[in-house]
Scaffold this active site. Structure first.
Site, PDB file in Angstrom:
ATOM      1  NE  ARG A  38      78.272  96.679  62.464  1.00  0.00           N
ATOM      2  CZ  ARG A  38      78.365  97.698  61.620  1.00  0.00           C
ATOM      3  NH1 ARG A  38      78.555  98.919  62.081  1.00  0.00           N
ATOM      4  NH2 ARG A  38      78.266  97.507  60.328  1.00  0.00           N
ATOM      5  NE  ARG A  51      87.876  88.180  65.052  1.00  0.00           N
ATOM      6  CZ  ARG A  51      87.959  89.203  64.207  1.00  0.00           C
ATOM      7  NH1 ARG A  51      87.126  90.211  64.299  1.00  0.00           N
ATOM      8  NH2 ARG A  51      88.891  89.227  63.271  1.00  0.00           N
ATOM      9  CG  ASP A  87      80.487  89.897  57.845  1.00  0.00           C
ATOM     10  OD1 ASP A  87      80.844  90.914  58.480  1.00  0.00           O
ATOM     11  OD2 ASP A  87      80.254  89.918  56.621  1.00  0.00           O
ATOM     12  CE1 TYR A 162      80.299  95.567  51.613  1.00  0.00           C
ATOM     13  CE2 TYR A 162      78.242  94.563  52.323  1.00  0.00           C
ATOM     14  CZ  TYR A 162      79.294  95.427  52.562  1.00  0.00           C
ATOM     15  OH  TYR A 162      79.350  96.156  53.723  1.00  0.00           O
TER      16      TYR A 162
END
Length: 355
Positions: A38, A51, A87, A162
């Site tokens: 990250r 962003r 991601d 998920y």
């Protein structure tokens, strides 16, 4: 040809002799290489500015923005490798799964996958589904030159969690219920996800990735026996699918101290270690023939320079006898981390390990 191959009779590519790739291959290095999970984003003010007003998933699909964010920590910190900004749910979105990344929550799936009929929604991933990835890698490899670019994907178990839970979960009760209650459906789900994940990594490698990392963020919720029976075959399928490219394969999970040997067994060349297990003990659990990556607790970076250096020195000492070591955090950079603390950490590791 991959970015780090040096076949007989051909000139090595620019990244081949980088400290990062040498460490992954367990070869002598000029200094211990450093990169941070990250590192592309989160803590950097220039990331937040770039962003601003752009949703996470949309930002992952804009090649020029992806390239800029990926390059920011390389410019600022002097890390030894870049990691592609994306991601883990991007390939799921690319094949048409209705999902969104909600701020403060994470990926949320509109219709969870829990039945055999639901499997039909998981079609194969093709390069045409992710042309923005290929374009971004092209921009990045030209700009990075001799600095390796790491590609990545989510591992089948974490993606399944998920999809089955419908979002992040503390206890993974729906996931485990499916795994224990319908083992054949579970195996078929993970096998389908392994194919999607492998295809996503292949796109990245063919576009110029020098190494790839498979993130299994939630697999620490399983026992070794459950991992071996219900997860290892799918993870191995992913690693086997990219084995012919000659790029180092890194495997990382959180809370996986009891699984470290199995993570290597799945096919990794480099096993990522979180902060809970010292590197010398991790090496004993993993066994010979693997490099290790890690493993400073991300929270230590809030404790001040002296404490950071003390803890870093402990890690470097524990890594002294390893066949190969890539310095990293034991998980991702926390959002409120002082960027200057990361820059100082890179410099400290480089200085302390200079050969």
């Amino acid at each position: 040809m991959s970015a780090n191959q040096s076949p007989a009779g051909q000139q090595p590519t620019a990244t081949y002799d980088s400290a990062f790739l040498r460490a992954c291959r367990r070869e002598p290095v000029p200094h211990t290489p450093v990169w941070f999970m990250r590192q592309a984003g989160r803590s950097l003010p220039e990331y937040l500015k770039a962003r601003e007003g752009i949703p996470m998933l949309e930002s992952c699909m804009r090649p020029e923005l992806v390239a800029e964010i990926t390059l920011q920590p390389v410019r600022r910190h002097g890390v030894d490798a870049a990691i592609y900004f994306s991601d883990i749910v991007v390939p799921l979105k690319a094949i048409g799964i209705d999902l969104d990344i909600k701020p403060g929550v994470g990926p949320v799936i509109a219709e969870p996958i829990r039945t055999r009929a639901d499997l039909a929604r998981l079609r194969d991933l093709t390069p045409e589904d992710v042309t923005y990835v290929t374009e971004a890698f092209g921009l990045l490899t030209r700009e990075l030159g001799a600095t390796p670019l790491i590609g990545f994907a989510g591992a089948p178990f974490t993606l399944a969690s998920y999809l089955v839970e419908g979002g992040p979960s503390r206890n993974h009760e729906h996931t485990k219920a499916l795994m224990y209650g319908d083992p054949q459906l579970w195996a078929d789900l993970l096998d389908r996800l392994a194919g999607i994940t492998a295809a996503f990594l292949q796109v990245q490698i063919e576009a110029g990735a020098s190494a790839v990392q498979l993130f299994d963020s939630w697999v620490g919720a399983l026992s070794p026996a459950d991992y071996r029976r219900s997860v290892l075959p799918a993870s191995r399928k992913v690693f086997d699918a990219v084995s012919g490219y000659g790029v180092p394969r890194i495997h990382f999970g959180v809370g996986t101290g009891e699984l470290l040997g199995l993570l290597g067994e799945a096919g990794a060349d480099v096993v990522g270690v979180d902060w809970r297990v010292p590197l010398d003990e991790a090496a004993r659990r993993v066994g010979p023939g693997k490099a290790l990556q890690g493993n400073l607790d991300p929270a230590v970076l809030f404790a001040g320079r002296e404490a950071v250096e003390t803890k870093t020195r402990e890690i470097l000492d524990a890594a002294a006898g390893l066949e190969g070591h890539v310095f990293n955090l034991g998980h991702g950079v926390l959002p409120t981390t002082d960027p200057d603390a990361l820059t100082r950490l890179v410099e400290y590791v480089h200085t302390q390990t200079a050969r």
